[in-house]
Enzyme design. Structure first.
Site: not given
Length: 197
Positions: A161-162
């Site tokens: 995701c990040h």
């Protein structure tokens, strides 16, 4: 005998016996009404509060998963499995001697959330790393539980995701995550079995 009526000045009351009602009078009607009203209010409050408090208890399906038993015999060294506990994913990973050595070689002072491998595993079972499979940044499920998945540059887990990266001990090493992967409460019930929860 004549009864003499006297007029009282405004604002004056007739004298009252300081001892109160005679001992034989018993409870008055007003006392009974007060007790009845307070009792009725107490029953009403209990009727409202019991369901309110009861709805905060965990549901039956969550209680059924309060603890789970995981068979470790089918997990190969260097690999792991993802299981569900309390509706949350959990990683159960069998660390190789090289992964253990790599985790122990990291200077603790260099870590964002300093913990040793020994603090994150059970004594005598440092080859079994059991962590929540939830990134501590925004709750995504990291990759890396199986050897074919992206494990990031530290060989542990990589959050797609990040970009948070965890090492082989599940400790945060890079990216926005503030803390290590959480370690749930668990205990080994046999050489090939662990109970989570």
């Amino acid at each position: 005998m004549a009864i003499v009526e006297t007029e009282l000045e405004p604002g004056h009351r007739p004298p009252v016996d300081a001892a109160g009602p005679a001992a034989g009078d018993g409870p008055r009607r007003r006392d009974f009404l007060n007790i009845a009203a307070v009792s009725f209010a107490g029953v009403g409050a209990a009727t409202v509060l019991i369901p309110l408090v009861n709805q905060m208890n965990p549901s039956a399906d969550v209680l059924a998963l309060a603890s789970i038993e995981v068979d470790l015999s089918k997990i190969a060294a260097g690999s792991g499995i993802k299981v569900a506990w309390r509706k949350q994913p959990v990683f159960v990973r069998y660390l190789t001697p090289a992964e253990i050595a790599e985790a122990k070689a990291v200077p603790i002072a260099s870590l964002r959330d300093p913990q040793t491998l020994d603090q994150r595993t059970k004594p005598g079972k440092e080859n079994w790393l059991i962590t929540m499979a939830v990134c501590t940044h925004l709750g995504c499920v990291p990759l890396g539980i199986t050897p074919g998945e992206d494990r990031g540059q530290y060989g542990g887990y990589f959050c797609p995701c990040h970009g948070s990266q965890y090492d082989t001990a599940g400790r945060i090493r890079a990216g926005p995550a503030p803390r290590n992967l959480a370690v749930p409460d668990y205990s080994f019930t046999s050489a090939n079995s662990v109970q989570i929860g």
